[in-house]
Design a protein around this motif. Sequence first.
Motif, short mmCIF file in Angstrom:
data_model
loop_
_atom_site.label_atom_id
_atom_site.label_comp_id
_atom_site.label_asym_id
_atom_site.label_seq_id
_atom_site.Cartn_x
_atom_site.Cartn_y
_atom_site.Cartn_z
N LEU A 28 0.97 -0.86 0.35
CA LEU A 28 -0.44 -0.48 -0.29
C LEU A 28 0.74 0.99 -0.03
N ARG A 29 1.70 1.60 1.37
CA ARG A 29 3.04 2.71 1.12
C ARG A 29 3.34 2.34 -0.55
N LEU A 30 3.31 1.56 -1.87
CA LEU A 30 4.35 1.48 -2.55
C LEU A 30 3.46 2.28 -3.23
N MET A 31 2.15 1.85 -3.19
CA MET A 31 1.67 2.48 -4.60
C MET A 31 1.47 3.41 -4.47
N THR A 47 -12.93 -0.56 -1.53
CA THR A 47 -13.75 -1.56 -1.48
C THR A 47 -13.74 -2.01 -1.21
N GLY A 48 -13.39 -2.76 -0.09
CA GLY A 48 -13.22 -4.26 0.81
C GLY A 48 -11.92 -4.85 0.80
N ASP A 49 -11.61 -5.43 1.34
CA ASP A 49 -10.69 -6.65 1.97
C ASP A 49 -9.54 -5.67 2.46
N ILE A 50 -9.89 -4.61 3.54
CA ILE A 50 -8.95 -4.17 3.87
C ILE A 50 -8.16 -4.51 4.85
N ALA A 51 -8.38 -5.00 5.56
CA ALA A 51 -7.95 -6.13 6.71
C ALA A 51 -8.23 -7.37 6.33
N ALA A 60 -6.86 1.27 11.26
CA ALA A 60 -6.26 2.42 11.78
C ALA A 60 -4.51 2.43 11.34
N ALA A 61 -4.21 1.48 10.33
CA ALA A 61 -3.47 2.05 9.33
C ALA A 61 -3.81 2.06 8.25
N VAL A 62 -4.57 1.53 7.33
CA VAL A 62 -4.92 1.98 6.38
C VAL A 62 -5.79 3.53 6.28
N LYS A 63 -6.89 3.78 7.25
CA LYS A 63 -7.09 4.66 7.91
C LYS A 63 -6.41 6.00 7.62
N GLU A 64 -5.16 5.62 8.21
CA GLU A 64 -4.00 7.01 8.72
C GLU A 64 -2.97 6.79 6.67
#
Length: 286
Positions: A28-31, A47-51, A60-64
Motif C-alpha cells: 500500500l505504501r508503495l502504491m 472497495t473492501g478486503d481492507i484488513a 487504523a493503518a489503512v485509514k492513516e
Amino acid sequence: MRILHLSDTHLEKTDAPNKYGVNATESLRLMLAELRHLRGVDAIVVTGDIADGGAVEAYAAVKELVGDFARPLGAPVFYTTGNHDERVAFGKVLGSGHAEPELVLESGAGERAAVSTVGGWRFVTLDSLVPGKVHGRVSAAQLDWLKDVLGTPAERGTVLALHHPPIALGISATQPVFGLRNPGDLATAIRGSDVRLVLTGHYHLQLFGFLAAVPVWVTPGVVSRVDLTTAPGTERVVRGASASLVELGGADGPLFHTFHARDPHAHEPVYELDEGQVRAMVEREA
C-alpha cells in the motif's frame, strides 16, 4: 469527477509479511508513493478486503495511510467491507465507511450502507460481506434501502461501490463462484436509475462489463494480482500493487486507467492453486 479506486489492501495486524511472504502494508505504501504526482482527484473509493484478518490495527493503518494521501488533495475517502473484513472492527475504525455520511443504513445483521455527495455526484457504498464465505450477497434490506435512495435522482448521477463484482470472466476458475451471488437483484434495483457506474474489487485483476446497462469496473488488488494465464481449472497469484483512476462526466466518459507500482518483485508468484485445491475451494462455497 475523478476517482482514485483502490481495493484489496489486505493489511495484517502488524506491519510484517503475511503467510505468503508479502508485506501488505509495504504494498500500500508503495502504491500510494507511486501516485504522489496525481492531481485533481475528487474522491477515493476503497472497495473492501481492507484488513486480511479483521484486526482493528489493520483498519487504523489503512485509514492513516490513505488519509494522509487524501488530505492534500482535499478528497473524501469511502470504504466498503469485503469478505476478509470484520464488521465490528471495521465500524470501530471506519464507522459507516464515510467520514460525514448524509444517510446510513445499519441493518439488523450489522450491515452498513451509506450515502455521501461530492460535487453533485452521489456515492453509495453497500455491504456484500457474507461471514465465513468468499462469495458475496447484497441483502434484501440493503436493496430496498437502495431503491428508496435512488428514487430521488442526484444532480450529476450516482456511483455505487461494493466489494463483490456482479460480473465474472468465464476463463477464471473462481470468479463465477466467488463473485456476487445475486447480481440480478442488484440489476433490478439500479435499472432505470441515475447510477452511472458500479465500482468493485475482490478479483485482484481489472475487468469491465455491464449490469443493467450500467458500466461495472473491477479494479486490481493493491496487495497482489491474479494471473489468468495458467492452465484451465488452476489459478496463480503474483506480486504487484495496482490501482485505478476513473473519470466521469466528460464527453468520452467513463474512462478507466490502471496504475501498476514499479515493484522489483512484480510478477513473481505469490502462490499457485492446482485443480484439486481450486475444486475444494469452490465446493466449500456451494
